[in-house]
Design a protein around this motif. Structure first.
Motif, PDB file in Angstrom:
ATOM      1  N   LYS A 107      24.922 -50.150   6.222  1.00  0.00           N
ATOM      2  CA  LYS A 107      24.350 -49.871   6.787  1.00  0.00           C
ATOM      3  C   LYS A 107      23.017 -49.217   6.487  1.00  0.00           C
ATOM      4  N   PRO A 108      21.942 -50.391   6.704  1.00  0.00           N
ATOM      5  CA  PRO A 108      20.263 -49.948   5.766  1.00  0.00           C
ATOM      6  C   PRO A 108      20.201 -48.945   6.404  1.00  0.00           C
ATOM      7  N   MET A 109      18.780 -47.779   5.330  1.00  0.00           N
ATOM      8  CA  MET A 109      18.254 -47.704   6.574  1.00  0.00           C
ATOM      9  C   MET A 109      17.192 -47.055   7.109  1.00  0.00           C
ATOM     10  N   GLN A 110      17.197 -46.715   7.996  1.00  0.00           N
ATOM     11  CA  GLN A 110      15.926 -47.443   9.394  1.00  0.00           C
ATOM     12  C   GLN A 110      15.035 -45.889   9.096  1.00  0.00           C
ATOM     13  N   LYS A 111      13.921 -46.302  10.127  1.00  0.00           N
ATOM     14  CA  LYS A 111      12.855 -45.628   9.938  1.00  0.00           C
ATOM     15  C   LYS A 111      13.637 -44.684  11.004  1.00  0.00           C
ATOM     16  N   ASP A 112      14.568 -44.150  12.093  1.00  0.00           N
ATOM     17  CA  ASP A 112      15.220 -44.040  13.201  1.00  0.00           C
ATOM     18  C   ASP A 112      16.415 -43.107  12.906  1.00  0.00           C
ATOM     19  N   THR A 113      16.256 -43.016  10.982  1.00  0.00           N
ATOM     20  CA  THR A 113      17.600 -42.667  10.752  1.00  0.00           C
ATOM     21  C   THR A 113      17.389 -40.423  10.849  1.00  0.00           C
ATOM     22  N   ILE A 114      18.034 -40.421  10.975  1.00  0.00           N
ATOM     23  CA  ILE A 114      18.858 -38.829  11.448  1.00  0.00           C
ATOM     24  C   ILE A 114      19.038 -38.353  10.350  1.00  0.00           C
ATOM     25  N   PHE A 115      18.304 -37.198   9.501  1.00  0.00           N
ATOM     26  CA  PHE A 115      18.873 -36.222   8.233  1.00  0.00           C
ATOM     27  C   PHE A 115      18.741 -34.936   8.367  1.00  0.00           C
ATOM     28  N   ARG A 116      19.487 -34.280   7.667  1.00  0.00           N
ATOM     29  CA  ARG A 116      20.063 -32.499   7.689  1.00  0.00           C
ATOM     30  C   ARG A 116      18.777 -32.518   7.031  1.00  0.00           C
ATOM     31  N   ILE A 117      17.922 -31.729   7.060  1.00  0.00           N
ATOM     32  CA  ILE A 117      16.673 -30.830   6.900  1.00  0.00           C
ATOM     33  C   ILE A 117      16.847 -29.871   5.858  1.00  0.00           C
ATOM     34  N   TYR A 118      17.960 -29.112   6.569  1.00  0.00           N
ATOM     35  CA  TYR A 118      17.852 -27.555   5.663  1.00  0.00           C
ATOM     36  C   TYR A 118      16.703 -26.907   5.663  1.00  0.00           C
ATOM     37  N   SER A 119      16.447 -26.272   4.860  1.00  0.00           N
ATOM     38  CA  SER A 119      15.524 -25.322   4.333  1.00  0.00           C
ATOM     39  C   SER A 119      14.315 -26.178   5.056  1.00  0.00           C
ATOM     40  N   MET A 120      13.955 -27.527   4.949  1.00  0.00           N
ATOM     41  CA  MET A 120      12.735 -27.553   5.754  1.00  0.00           C
ATOM     42  C   MET A 120      12.700 -26.826   7.491  1.00  0.00           C
ATOM     43  N   THR A 121      13.529 -26.553   7.770  1.00  0.00           N
ATOM     44  CA  THR A 121      14.011 -25.148   9.015  1.00  0.00           C
ATOM     45  C   THR A 121      12.916 -24.389   9.250  1.00  0.00           C
ATOM     46  N   LYS A 122      12.908 -23.907   7.839  1.00  0.00           N
ATOM     47  CA  LYS A 122      11.782 -22.670   7.765  1.00  0.00           C
ATOM     48  C   LYS A 122      10.464 -22.511   7.955  1.00  0.00           C
ATOM     49  N   PRO A 123       9.376 -23.318   7.702  1.00  0.00           N
ATOM     50  CA  PRO A 123       8.260 -23.452   8.057  1.00  0.00           C
ATOM     51  C   PRO A 123       8.701 -23.495   9.915  1.00  0.00           C
ATOM     52  N   ILE A 124       9.559 -24.314  10.717  1.00  0.00           N
ATOM     53  CA  ILE A 124       9.578 -24.531  12.222  1.00  0.00           C
ATOM     54  C   ILE A 124      10.175 -23.215  12.567  1.00  0.00           C
ATOM     55  N   ALA A 125      10.435 -22.750  12.143  1.00  0.00           N
ATOM     56  CA  ALA A 125      10.850 -21.282  12.678  1.00  0.00           C
ATOM     57  C   ALA A 125       9.669 -20.211  12.701  1.00  0.00           C
ATOM     58  N   ALA A 126       8.910 -20.589  11.223  1.00  0.00           N
ATOM     59  CA  ALA A 126       7.856 -19.445  10.833  1.00  0.00           C
ATOM     60  C   ALA A 126       6.485 -20.085  11.866  1.00  0.00           C
ATOM     61  N   ALA A 127       6.548 -21.257  12.066  1.00  0.00           N
ATOM     62  CA  ALA A 127       5.305 -21.894  13.235  1.00  0.00           C
ATOM     63  C   ALA A 127       5.896 -20.786  14.620  1.00  0.00           C
ATOM     64  N   ALA A 128       6.832 -21.127  15.084  1.00  0.00           N
ATOM     65  CA  ALA A 128       7.691 -20.016  16.520  1.00  0.00           C
ATOM     66  C   ALA A 128       7.313 -18.671  16.001  1.00  0.00           C
ATOM     67  N   VAL A 129       7.252 -18.319  15.202  1.00  0.00           N
ATOM     68  CA  VAL A 129       6.501 -16.894  15.633  1.00  0.00           C
ATOM     69  C   VAL A 129       5.391 -16.392  15.001  1.00  0.00           C
ATOM     70  N   MET A 130       4.883 -17.445  14.808  1.00  0.00           N
ATOM     71  CA  MET A 130       3.065 -17.088  15.276  1.00  0.00           C
ATOM     72  C   MET A 130       3.019 -17.416  16.437  1.00  0.00           C
ATOM     73  N   MET A 131       4.134 -18.354  17.205  1.00  0.00           N
ATOM     74  CA  MET A 131       3.080 -18.524  18.122  1.00  0.00           C
ATOM     75  C   MET A 131       3.685 -16.915  19.241  1.00  0.00           C
ATOM     76  N   LEU A 132       4.054 -16.795  18.839  1.00  0.00           N
ATOM     77  CA  LEU A 132       5.029 -15.359  19.499  1.00  0.00           C
ATOM     78  C   LEU A 132       4.259 -14.335  19.264  1.00  0.00           C
ATOM     79  N   CYS A 133       3.258 -13.832  17.396  1.00  0.00           N
ATOM     80  CA  CYS A 133       2.510 -13.452  17.147  1.00  0.00           C
ATOM     81  C   CYS A 133       1.302 -13.826  18.742  1.00  0.00           C
ATOM     82  N   GLU A 134       0.946 -14.837  18.242  1.00  0.00           N
ATOM     83  CA  GLU A 134      -0.146 -15.229  19.266  1.00  0.00           C
ATOM     84  C   GLU A 134      -0.566 -14.622  20.457  1.00  0.00           C
TER      85      GLU A 134
END
Length: 419
Positions: free
Chosen positions: A68-95
């Motif tokens: 199966k070739p790699m596709q542009k819509d392939t789903i990846f386990r991004i692991y610690s790249m979750t952290k910046p998303i959680a941080a953005a959520a915290v910043m929104m609550l700070c706002e």
């Protein structure tokens, strides 16, 4: 928005954003050569500038055994790249005034108040002392809380490590976020809050913090406040059954130098781990629990690069993005004390992201002010505010691949002004 694709208003020809088509072609060639050398099964590369994606390419295979070739819509386990998303959520609550960065965490999570500190975290006998101060929300986000990293729970042999295992913190997948925090409240900190940078479970505590302050489950908050507004239609804590055929296989390298599958989500020839992302987990990890696609994560990065705005819609205030993505560590805690790895030289840490504060011999083209982070499965993103540049490399390989190190200088070289 279509799965795996970016709207035309988020894309541009290279020359329209000051990038060289020839330079981007060098990135493609280098990525393919890396795969042809057998160092990765496949990868997806994204390069954007001035808020527009100029390169979005898939290379190699997402599943070698199934051809199966790699596709542009392939789903990846991004692991610690979750952290910046959680941080953005915290910043929104700070706002919204619901959180304050310098408030004690115990203001919102009483279980984490009045914690003792190990006088010597590496000692065979546990001696406890009083904490000089409570950890703050800022401490959680910049990894100066005193909380331990998850790896200690598994293999550490000190007295404090034993306490972690006694509380079941080596079995986080069996906890929900509330249970994790309750267990953390019964163990000592490794060090005094604010005195050391230690990559830790603090990011997962942010998930519970977001739940308590917002009044919503962590995954619901992310979906309603970040994923839906940004059009991140394939990002979540598990991959639904109808999308499993798009989840890439996970690979490692044998002692002979050959690729071997270690997680085959569709039940192929590889081992399927408990973290295969094929069903909703009990533990919603803000530190490393998300799966995503290149298109989805591009939207998140473009929002940050454009100071909180994507396609005319504002998700975060400019000041919040700038605060999140600047260094928050004092000079004596730089560079990051993560492991003997040249990639961490010259790095400080912001709120959920690393921030380059010094240029070093590791990829000399990297600019001071560049921020981003990695996922342990060979995923990485970085953003250079000075250059209005975004780059994302996604693969699925353990241990961490050198692909991004090979690609990064080529990304900077593709800027017209440096030709």
């Amino acid at each position: 928005m279509n799965t795996g694709k970016l709207n035309s208003n988020l894309s541009a020809a290279p020359h329209e954003v000051g990038l060289s088509a020839k330079g981007l072609a060098c990135i493609s060639s280098a990525t393919q050569a890396f795969i042809d050398d057998g160092q990765l099964a496949g990868a997806v590369i994204v390069v954007a500038r001035r808020g527009k994606v100029a390169q979005f390419e898939a290379h190699g295979m997402m599943d070698i055994a199934a051809n199966k070739p790699m596709q542009k819509d392939t789903i990846f386990r991004i692991y610690s790249m979750t952290k910046p998303i959680a941080a953005a959520a915290v910043m929104m609550l700070c706002e919204e005034g619901k959180l304050q960065l310098d408030a004690p965490v115990s203001t919102y999570l009483p279980e984490l108040g009045r914690l003792k500190v190990a006088a010597d975290a590496d000692a065979e006998t546990l001696t406890l002392v009083e904490a000089d101060r409570d950890m703050t929300v800022r401490d959680l986000m910049r990894h100066t809380s005193g909380l331990p990293g998850a790896a200690r729970y598994m293999v550490g042999q000190t007295a404090v490590d034993q306490r972690y295992r006694e509380e079941g913190l080596h079995l986080l997948h069996e906890c929900n976020l509330q249970e994790m925090v309750e267990r953390l409240g019964r163990i000592p900190l490794l060090y005094q809050p604010g005195t050391k940078w230690h990559y830790s479970i603090a990011a997962d505590v942010l998930g519970r913090l977001i739940e308590v302050v917002s009044g919503q489950p962590f995954d619901v908050f992310l979906t309603e406040r970040i994923f839906q507004p940004l059009g991140m239609v394939d990002t979540g804590f598990y991959v639904p059954a109808e999308k499993i055929d798009r989840l890439a296989g996970m690979y490692s390298t044998t002692s002979e130098g050959d690729l071997q599958v270690i997680d085959a989500p569709e039940g192929g020839t590889g081992h399927v781990s408990e973290n295969s992302f094929i069903e909703k987990p009990k533990f919603l990890s803000a530190g490393g629990g998300l799966a995503s696609t290149a298109a989805d994560f591009s939207r998140f990065c473009l929002m940050l690069s454009c100071k909180g705005v994507l396609a005319g819609k504002r998700l975060m205030r400019t000041e919040s993005v700038e605060l999140m993505t600047r260094n928050h560590l004092p000079v004596h805690l730089i560079p990051l004390d993560k492991k003997p790895d040249k990639r961490y030289a010259g790095l400080g840490f912001g709120l959920g992201v690393s921030v380059r504060v010094q240029q070093t011999d590791w990829v000399p083209a990297s600019q001071v002010g560049e921020y981003g982070w990695i996922g342990g499965t060979s995923t990485e993103f970085w953003i250079s505010p000075r250059d209005e540049l975004v780059a994302i490399t996604l693969a699925q390989h353990i241990p961490f691949s050198e692909l991004s190190e090979r690609v990064k200088p080529l990304v900077y070289d593709a800027i017209f002004l440096r030709e």
